[in-house]
Design a protein around this motif. Structure first.
Motif, short mmCIF file in Angstrom:
data_model
loop_
_atom_site.label_atom_id
_atom_site.label_comp_id
_atom_site.label_asym_id
_atom_site.label_seq_id
_atom_site.Cartn_x
_atom_site.Cartn_y
_atom_site.Cartn_z
N HIS B 128 0.91 -1.22 -0.37
CA HIS B 128 -0.02 -0.13 0.19
C HIS B 128 0.59 1.24 0.13
CE1 HIS B 128 -3.39 -2.92 0.87
NE2 HIS B 128 -2.57 -3.20 2.10
N THR B 129 1.30 2.36 -1.10
CA THR B 129 1.59 3.00 -1.17
C THR B 129 0.77 4.68 -1.05
OG1 THR B 129 2.97 4.92 -2.33
CG2 THR B 129 0.91 3.30 -3.97
N VAL B 198 -6.75 4.12 6.70
CA VAL B 198 -6.69 4.91 7.63
C VAL B 198 -6.36 4.77 8.79
CG1 VAL B 198 -9.20 4.80 9.36
CG2 VAL B 198 -9.65 4.45 7.27
N VAL B 199 -5.62 5.09 9.94
CA VAL B 199 -4.61 5.03 10.53
C VAL B 199 -5.63 4.52 11.76
CG1 VAL B 199 -2.38 5.41 10.76
CG2 VAL B 199 -2.90 5.42 9.02
N ASP B 227 -2.83 -0.05 12.50
CA ASP B 227 -2.92 0.26 13.73
C ASP B 227 -1.93 0.20 13.87
OD1 ASP B 227 -3.27 -0.06 16.56
OD2 ASP B 227 -5.66 -0.89 16.01
N VAL B 228 -0.85 1.07 15.04
CA VAL B 228 0.21 0.43 15.61
C VAL B 228 0.36 -0.29 17.01
CG1 VAL B 228 0.53 3.44 14.71
CG2 VAL B 228 -0.26 3.03 17.32
N PRO B 247 -8.37 -4.47 3.56
CA PRO B 247 -6.52 -4.96 3.85
C PRO B 247 -5.86 -4.23 5.05
CG PRO B 247 -7.46 -3.57 1.78
CD PRO B 247 -8.74 -4.15 2.60
N THR B 248 -5.83 -5.48 5.97
CA THR B 248 -4.79 -4.30 6.79
C THR B 248 -3.41 -4.23 7.13
OG1 THR B 248 -5.47 -6.69 8.40
CG2 THR B 248 -7.06 -5.05 8.28
N VAL B 249 -3.54 -3.71 8.10
CA VAL B 249 -1.47 -3.94 8.19
C VAL B 249 -1.54 -3.43 9.91
CG1 VAL B 249 0.46 -2.16 7.32
CG2 VAL B 249 -1.24 -2.49 6.15
#
Lengths: 277, 277
Positions: B128-129, B198-199, B227-228, B247-249
């Motif tokens: 995801h850029t 969205v962070v 999410d951090v 999609p999630t990171v």
């Protein structure tokens, strides 16, 4: 993951360290970490290179680190560590030096000196009891002082002290006389003649080309010759004594004795099982 | 003996450490020590539990330790570490926080902040850029600030900032406007509608029973949700986003990105080969 592999040091690993300078030649990290691995203990033992004079500042920081549980203190910090601790064991108080410190349940730190008892332990494990022996101790610096007190406590029959620095043997004799008034102690240029055990507690033999701490021609077969220098393990004095047929005890035995006693003081149970020599 | 086995930490082993409180849940020691073992490097990476407020004293001691080469700094010390260093990288200067420090050849210490770039790195490695993206950043504390600057540097098209604490989103917006005057930044109670990414940069999700940082009902499939929080890796927000087909990171990706960048800064070459995800 639990202790043993560097890859398994996690955030939960408890820490121990040795403070000294230089640290690269020290054997304690390998010895303690091998014990932790053998015992399956999630702990690591680190070398911390602390230059002479930096101990007060380093110590003020280390005592705030919550997962640091114990320290071994070596050259050049054994005397400098003493005033930094909150409580001292009897040998630390007598000798003015510390080689092991642990965190107390109240968060304070207490220390004790095991160099002398480590020497005695190594001597006895090699089959030589100091009790009732006539001993010549050459070198009355920090190591010699600790050994002198340990030999006195072990009940030697006579202790002859020698040191090249004027007044140092006499100063140790005076301190021994206060603590052990019944022990006959002599000072002066005495040689090995008539001694059961001869101890080198000077640094002579550490560096290639050092003079010998005493004349080996005066040694007789059967006299026990002990040296405090762990590296090289076979000093010129030890080599000469072996050629003469004297039983010898190297600095490695003393160092392993110190490590055993330090480990016990630090609450590392099971050190003996499978431990080296 | 050389690196890899705890039993092989010797007097010659070089040291690295992470300073934080608590340290038990930290993943960096396992990650770095696994890398040292893989690389055959005679080094160890230790957790040092440093309570809030104790950093200046601990740091004054640590900087005197000659075989300590690098530090990672985590909660609660990222801002407190800044004034203790001799030199700062540009992101440390911009964000007022430091997460990595290294000894310079002259003996001084310099630091930089990689939390934001670690987040960006994790996002990009997940495919995801951020370049050209419209982003909602919830949480403008230390982590949010670092991420805001990294997203601005990466060329996002628009950045919406939200924080429950009054004035915090506006303060970050003002700092971003100085450094990146061309970037459109908005503040207020904006939701995820119309965002590509969205962070969550708040601590919500760290503890069981935490409120969600934003209403997942407003998410749409295809929006990237990051999410951090590294532990638990699947926070309630991440779980809800996955149920919706987003999609999630996770925070783990950010943490691995930080570790990669910290390792490079600390001169640990070859980190990538065989490194986890």
């Amino acid at each position: 993951m639990s202790g043993g592999i560097t890859g398994s040091i996690t955030g939960a690993t408890r820490l121990y360290a040795i403070l000294g300078d230089p640290v690269a030649p020290l054997r304690s990290p390998a010895l303690f970490n091998a014990a932790f691995a053998r015992l399956g203990r999630d702990a690591a033992f680190l070398p911390l290179q602390v230059p002479e004079g930096a101990l007060p500042e380093v110590w003020a920081g280390l005592r705030r680190i919550g997962n640091l549980d114990g320290l071994v203190i070596t050259m050049p910090h054994k005397a400098a560590a003493l005033p930094l601790l909150d409580a001292l064991g009897p040998t630390a108080t007598l000798t003015g030096t510390v080689n092991t410190a642990r965190r107390r349940p109240d968060g304070g730190w207490e220390g004790e000196m095991f160099d002398g008892e480590g020497f005695r332990d190594g001597l006895e494990r090699a089959g030589h009891t100091p009790h009732g022996a006539r001993v010549l101790l050459v070198g009355c610096g920090a190591a010699g002082r600790a050994i002198g007190f340990a030999l006195a406590r072990a009940g030697v029959a006579h202790l002859a002290l020698r040191d090249a620095a004027p007044g140092r043997a006499e100063a140790l004799a005076a301190r021994l006389a206060e603590a052990f008034p019944a022990l006959p102690v002599s000072t002066g240029a005495a040689g090995p003649e008539g001694r059961d055990i001869v101890v080198n507690a000077t640094p002579l033999g550490l560096r290639p080309g050092d003079a010998l701490p005493l004349d080996p021609a005066a040694l007789r077969p059967g006299q026990v010759v002990a040296d405090v220098i762990p590296n090289p393990e076979v000093t010129p004095l030890i080599a000469a004594a072996r050629r003469l047929g004297c039983p010898t005890v190297t600095g490695r035995a003393m160092h392993e004795g110190q490590a055993r006693l330090a480990a016990a003081y630090l609450g590392i149970a099971g050190w003996e099982e499978g431990a080296p020599g």
